[in-house]
Scaffold this motif. Sequence first.
Motif, PDB file in Angstrom:
ATOM      1  N   GLU A 205      76.713 -64.031 -81.622  1.00  0.00           N
ATOM      2  CA  GLU A 205      75.712 -64.445 -80.924  1.00  0.00           C
ATOM      3  C   GLU A 205      75.913 -65.934 -80.527  1.00  0.00           C
ATOM      4  N   ARG A 206      77.169 -66.044 -79.881  1.00  0.00           N
ATOM      5  CA  ARG A 206      77.768 -67.222 -79.289  1.00  0.00           C
ATOM      6  C   ARG A 206      78.055 -66.779 -77.772  1.00  0.00           C
ATOM      7  N   ASP A 207      78.067 -67.906 -76.929  1.00  0.00           N
ATOM      8  CA  ASP A 207      78.621 -67.674 -75.469  1.00  0.00           C
ATOM      9  C   ASP A 207      79.942 -67.812 -75.329  1.00  0.00           C
ATOM     10  N   ASN A 208      80.731 -68.316 -76.277  1.00  0.00           N
ATOM     11  CA  ASN A 208      82.065 -68.848 -76.281  1.00  0.00           C
ATOM     12  C   ASN A 208      83.123 -67.856 -77.014  1.00  0.00           C
ATOM     13  N   VAL A 209      82.620 -66.875 -77.259  1.00  0.00           N
ATOM     14  CA  VAL A 209      83.592 -65.820 -78.176  1.00  0.00           C
ATOM     15  C   VAL A 209      84.728 -65.261 -77.309  1.00  0.00           C
ATOM     16  N   ILE A 210      85.817 -65.466 -77.555  1.00  0.00           N
ATOM     17  CA  ILE A 210      86.821 -64.988 -76.734  1.00  0.00           C
ATOM     18  C   ILE A 210      87.889 -63.896 -77.820  1.00  0.00           C
ATOM     19  N   LEU A 211      87.869 -64.170 -79.041  1.00  0.00           N
ATOM     20  CA  LEU A 211      88.648 -63.359 -79.934  1.00  0.00           C
ATOM     21  C   LEU A 211      87.959 -63.155 -81.032  1.00  0.00           C
ATOM     22  N   VAL A 212      87.866 -61.938 -81.564  1.00  0.00           N
ATOM     23  CA  VAL A 212      87.392 -61.665 -82.928  1.00  0.00           C
ATOM     24  C   VAL A 212      88.368 -61.055 -83.762  1.00  0.00           C
ATOM     25  N   VAL A 213      88.616 -61.531 -85.030  1.00  0.00           N
ATOM     26  CA  VAL A 213      89.404 -61.123 -86.240  1.00  0.00           C
ATOM     27  C   VAL A 213      88.710 -60.451 -87.158  1.00  0.00           C
ATOM     28  N   ALA A 214      88.686 -59.133 -87.241  1.00  0.00           N
ATOM     29  CA  ALA A 214      87.715 -58.646 -88.062  1.00  0.00           C
ATOM     30  C   ALA A 214      88.878 -57.935 -89.176  1.00  0.00           C
ATOM     31  N   GLU A 215      88.357 -58.116 -90.301  1.00  0.00           N
ATOM     32  CA  GLU A 215      88.926 -57.524 -91.733  1.00  0.00           C
ATOM     33  C   GLU A 215      88.109 -56.539 -92.333  1.00  0.00           C
ATOM     34  N   GLU A 216      88.279 -55.128 -92.409  1.00  0.00           N
ATOM     35  CA  GLU A 216      87.603 -54.442 -92.963  1.00  0.00           C
ATOM     36  C   GLU A 216      86.179 -54.315 -92.660  1.00  0.00           C
ATOM     37  N   PRO A 217      85.793 -54.191 -91.262  1.00  0.00           N
ATOM     38  CA  PRO A 217      84.434 -54.503 -91.112  1.00  0.00           C
ATOM     39  C   PRO A 217      83.566 -53.421 -91.370  1.00  0.00           C
ATOM     40  N   THR A 218      83.728 -52.314 -91.815  1.00  0.00           N
ATOM     41  CA  THR A 218      82.698 -51.214 -92.290  1.00  0.00           C
ATOM     42  C   THR A 218      83.069 -50.867 -93.542  1.00  0.00           C
ATOM     43  N   ALA A 219      83.903 -51.498 -94.366  1.00  0.00           N
ATOM     44  CA  ALA A 219      84.315 -51.267 -95.753  1.00  0.00           C
ATOM     45  C   ALA A 219      82.995 -50.891 -96.496  1.00  0.00           C
ATOM     46  N   GLY A 220      82.635 -49.782 -97.067  1.00  0.00           N
ATOM     47  CA  GLY A 220      81.587 -49.630 -98.004  1.00  0.00           C
ATOM     48  C   GLY A 220      80.510 -49.310 -97.347  1.00  0.00           C
ATOM     49  N   LEU A 221      80.372 -49.392 -95.872  1.00  0.00           N
ATOM     50  CA  LEU A 221      79.042 -49.100 -95.289  1.00  0.00           C
ATOM     51  C   LEU A 221      78.982 -47.345 -95.147  1.00  0.00           C
ATOM     52  N   ASP A 222      77.635 -47.090 -94.959  1.00  0.00           N
ATOM     53  CA  ASP A 222      77.389 -45.569 -94.709  1.00  0.00           C
ATOM     54  C   ASP A 222      77.585 -45.382 -93.209  1.00  0.00           C
ATOM     55  N   PHE A 223      77.403 -44.034 -93.087  1.00  0.00           N
ATOM     56  CA  PHE A 223      77.740 -43.515 -91.803  1.00  0.00           C
ATOM     57  C   PHE A 223      76.944 -44.163 -90.466  1.00  0.00           C
ATOM     58  N   LYS A 224      75.773 -44.380 -90.654  1.00  0.00           N
ATOM     59  CA  LYS A 224      74.980 -44.948 -89.649  1.00  0.00           C
ATOM     60  C   LYS A 224      75.286 -46.461 -89.570  1.00  0.00           C
ATOM     61  N   THR A 225      75.478 -47.201 -90.480  1.00  0.00           N
ATOM     62  CA  THR A 225      75.836 -48.481 -90.442  1.00  0.00           C
ATOM     63  C   THR A 225      77.380 -48.801 -89.797  1.00  0.00           C
ATOM     64  N   THR A 226      78.118 -47.742 -90.248  1.00  0.00           N
ATOM     65  CA  THR A 226      79.564 -47.665 -89.689  1.00  0.00           C
ATOM     66  C   THR A 226      79.596 -47.626 -88.178  1.00  0.00           C
ATOM     67  N   SER A 227      78.631 -46.555 -87.862  1.00  0.00           N
ATOM     68  CA  SER A 227      78.561 -46.344 -86.350  1.00  0.00           C
ATOM     69  C   SER A 227      78.185 -47.546 -85.458  1.00  0.00           C
ATOM     70  N   GLU A 228      77.014 -48.183 -86.217  1.00  0.00           N
ATOM     71  CA  GLU A 228      76.640 -49.281 -85.512  1.00  0.00           C
ATOM     72  C   GLU A 228      77.641 -50.358 -85.406  1.00  0.00           C
ATOM     73  N   VAL A 229      78.351 -50.775 -86.514  1.00  0.00           N
ATOM     74  CA  VAL A 229      79.195 -51.735 -86.179  1.00  0.00           C
ATOM     75  C   VAL A 229      80.498 -51.528 -85.466  1.00  0.00           C
ATOM     76  N   ARG A 230      80.906 -50.000 -85.401  1.00  0.00           N
ATOM     77  CA  ARG A 230      81.893 -49.836 -84.467  1.00  0.00           C
ATOM     78  C   ARG A 230      81.208 -49.778 -83.148  1.00  0.00           C
ATOM     79  N   LEU A 231      80.377 -49.548 -82.749  1.00  0.00           N
ATOM     80  CA  LEU A 231      79.662 -49.279 -81.365  1.00  0.00           C
ATOM     81  C   LEU A 231      79.450 -50.873 -80.925  1.00  0.00           C
TER      82      LEU A 231
END
Length: 535
Positions: free
Chosen positions: A444-470
């Motif tokens: 939630e910042r206006d200056n983001v140009i690069l996101v480095v995401a490590e294991e962003p959905t590890a241990g999450l359920d189907f729904k939350t995983t789909s929300e994060v991937r979306l």
Amino acid sequence: MLIVAEGVSKVYEDGVVALKDVTVEFKPGRINCLLGENGAGKSTLAKIVAGVLEPTRGVIKINGREVHFKSPRDALRMGIGIVYQYPSLFEDLTVVENVMVFSHILGKLKGIAKWSSLEKEARRFEEFVRAMGFRIDVYRKVYSLPANIKQIVEILRLLYAQMNTLILDEATSMLTPLETEKIYETVCRLRDEGRNVIWITHKPQEVRQICDRVVVLRRGRIVYTAEGAPSTAEEMDKIISYMFGAEEAEKFKQSILMSTRQVAEARGLQQAPEVLVIKNLRVRGDYGDLKVKDLNLVIWKGEIVGLAGIAGHGQRELVEAIVGLRKVETGEMHLAGVDVTKSPAQERSKAGLVYIPAERLKKAVAIELSILLNLAAHWLNVPSNTIKFTKKVAGMPLVDYEGLKAHAVEVLGKFNVSYPGITAPIKSLSGGNIQKLVLAKVLERDNVILVVAEEPTAGLDFKTTSEVRLLLRELSKRGISILLVSSDIYELLELSDRLLVMYDGRIVKEYRDTASIDMLELSKYMLGLGARSGS
């Protein structure tokens, strides 16, 4: 071994009700898949069956006889073993020493065994590992092993002990496709031998591939059971509906229909500006060994670059070097054209680099502090937000608490974070909601140009995983670049515009068409068995 949970409820000391009057059978000769969203009670039920937790009410019966486990040792000695998502081995012992300790717990080694008998047992275990189709140095200290090998050791330790019932909680989360297939084959063989397998998973492909019986938990209750694996899309949709409710299930189905690759092709990513450029990078590990070796990498604007590889081959060191948490020995790193090779992490953050760490509870949040304070600590570190959330009182700049609070509530709503109150501590949230809060905090910042995401959905359920991937897809469409580091190969294939494979500190393979990847070939590159494509 027939296991029955009868009228089982579990209420934790803080009043959280994890299970409500659960009655379910786990029959031998089957792979019983236990499904449910985060917080549904799956792990709690598994821990009760394995003797880790005691039920508040209800009983566990084994072959018709009521049992009361006082510890996991009691369950182990009855032939019930559990493998957790994250390994629970003794890090300072060797693999075979861990097996010996386990055998001692089971009562198979009495007193202090002679060295000769330990050597004999070690050779026997080594032969067992080879017979199972794995290559593991059983005399190596556990702390020096990659995460995937630790997970395999956990599973092999139970198999070697001839457990009658195996409870596998996200047991393939860190494995390569080739290793995963071996575990599938092994588990199916155990089922055919008449053993009982309880398989907890968040992966739809696992449900389809190996399940003989589906049990769905929702909000602490059994809401659905079915014999056999879902063989059609309609049957899988039905399971998802029971897991999340019809409305949420529809959102999930819509999200997985989207294709980042199609969007990427339409954008022509390689014609876009370069956001991250790395040249001849060399980075050393915690013990002075070279972990990143003359690595070159380019990420274009709006591109999602997936990084695959077995843990321990330099991914962590590469990520830490990119975000400014690890010193670069030689080489160059440019972010949006600016040399940041020697810049501290704070400067890179101010320049628009966002880091989503794998260890979210250790590195991304302060679990004892409130939700609001966690968000404020990050937001007020960004210059534009410092101005936005301050007001002058008697000529003095002070934090606009009400404005900050209102913004926090708005952002948490946007990211679908469920929380008891803005002043509640982070530790009161489920794992999925903590991850969504982390995303809300950093994105939630206006200056983001690069996101480095490590294991962003590890241990999450189907729904939350789909929300994060979306959400990651939406960021990409907004022109934000993403370096995605994940042990979930299906996540990498679903999201990546390009997929890179890292082995022994180098990029050994690049896939530009992730839709037609040969999984066997990919596994071989991850295991260091493929021909190198250069760095």
